[in-house]
Design a protein around this motif. Structure first.
Motif, short mmCIF file in Angstrom:
data_model
loop_
_atom_site.label_atom_id
_atom_site.label_comp_id
_atom_site.label_asym_id
_atom_site.label_seq_id
_atom_site.Cartn_x
_atom_site.Cartn_y
_atom_site.Cartn_z
N GLU A 83 0.81 -1.21 0.00
CA GLU A 83 0.00 0.00 0.00
C GLU A 83 0.85 1.26 0.00
OE1 GLU A 83 -2.70 -0.32 3.30
OE2 GLU A 83 -3.97 -1.75 2.25
N SER A 137 -1.02 6.42 24.80
CA SER A 137 -1.54 5.56 23.75
C SER A 137 -2.81 4.93 24.30
CB SER A 137 -0.50 4.48 23.41
OG SER A 137 -1.00 3.58 22.44
N ALA A 165 -11.75 9.32 11.21
CA ALA A 165 -10.63 8.97 10.33
C ALA A 165 -9.81 10.20 9.95
CB ALA A 165 -11.13 8.26 9.08
N VAL A 187 -6.00 10.07 15.78
CA VAL A 187 -6.48 8.71 15.54
C VAL A 187 -5.53 8.00 14.58
CG1 VAL A 187 -8.38 7.32 14.59
CG2 VAL A 187 -8.88 9.36 15.97
N THR A 188 -4.92 6.91 15.07
CA THR A 188 -3.94 6.19 14.25
C THR A 188 -4.53 5.00 13.53
OG1 THR A 188 -3.26 4.80 16.10
CG2 THR A 188 -2.05 6.88 15.78
N SER A 189 -5.59 4.41 14.09
CA SER A 189 -6.28 3.32 13.41
C SER A 189 -7.74 3.32 13.83
CB SER A 189 -5.62 1.97 13.71
OG SER A 189 -5.65 1.68 15.09
N LEU A 190 -8.59 2.85 12.92
CA LEU A 190 -10.02 2.87 13.16
C LEU A 190 -10.64 1.70 12.39
CD1 LEU A 190 -12.47 4.49 14.32
CD2 LEU A 190 -12.50 5.72 12.15
N TYR A 191 -11.40 0.87 13.11
CA TYR A 191 -11.97 -0.33 12.52
C TYR A 191 -13.45 -0.45 12.87
CZ TYR A 191 -7.03 -1.57 12.37
OH TYR A 191 -5.69 -1.56 12.16
N HIS A 224 -13.67 0.36 16.73
CA HIS A 224 -12.50 0.18 17.59
C HIS A 224 -11.44 1.15 17.07
CE1 HIS A 224 -9.69 -1.77 20.28
NE2 HIS A 224 -8.84 -1.85 19.28
N MET A 225 -10.89 1.96 17.96
CA MET A 225 -10.02 3.05 17.55
C MET A 225 -8.79 3.09 18.43
SD MET A 225 -11.18 7.06 17.45
CE MET A 225 -11.51 7.20 19.20
N HIS A 226 -7.67 3.48 17.84
CA HIS A 226 -6.45 3.74 18.60
C HIS A 226 -6.07 5.20 18.40
CE1 HIS A 226 -1.99 3.90 19.14
NE2 HIS A 226 -2.36 3.30 20.26
N SER A 285 4.24 -4.80 18.46
CA SER A 285 3.42 -4.01 17.58
C SER A 285 3.64 -4.53 16.17
CB SER A 285 3.80 -2.53 17.69
OG SER A 285 2.99 -1.76 16.84
#
Length: 150
Positions: A51, A67, A87, A92-96, A105-107, A144
């Motif tokens: 990617e 974190s 997003a 926000v580093t990740s979002l699902y 679910h978010m980090h 990680s």
């Protein structure tokens, strides 16, 4: 869908270990020409297998000390709008979108607890359709994921 072979797997594994490796060095390691390696990497990129290339930064080394993982329950009709808004948030580093009672679910990474509190109060809680937010603060990172298992 791009079918990857054993050579592609070797290339991906090497790039996961060192994304800055030169085509020449990678060609020597794999046993192909530099042009063949470059062609394969370009094909992997065009097909979306690779990617992007990026640097992995240790947040603590640049003053980002909090974190946190969030489970955000959202009314179904607001899910897409909330996800699109979150997003775009720099913290926000990740979002699902997940199954179960927690829809998102978010980090997130924050310089300190105050910055996280401000994010919660001024951004997350104000979004339409937010039903509940569960937050867990990371204490120790043991592993990680960088790249993926092939």
């Amino acid at each position: 869908m791009h079918q990857i072979d054993d050579i592609d797997r070797q290339i991906i594994k090497a790039l996961n270990a060192n994304g800055r490796i030169s085509y020449t060095d990678l060609a020597k390691d794999i046993g192909l020409s530099r042009v063949a390696i470059q062609t394969r990497i370009n094909a992997l990129m065009e097909e979306g297998v690779i990617e992007r290339f990026t640097a992995v930064i240790n947040p603590e080394k640049i003053g980002i000390t909090v974190s946190a993982f969030f489970n955000v329950e959202v009314e179904p009709q607001c899910l897409k709008e909330v996800a699109d808004t979150l997003a775009d948030e720099p913290a926000v580093t990740s979002l699902y979108h997940m199954t179960g009672p927690s829809k998102l679910h978010m980090h997130g990474l924050f310089t300190n607890n105050k910055e996280m509190e401000t994010f919660l109060n001024e951004k997350l809680y104000k979004l339409p359709g937010i039903m509940s937010v569960d937050c867990q603060i990371l204490i120790t990172r043991y592993k990680s994921r960088m790249g993926m298992r092939l």
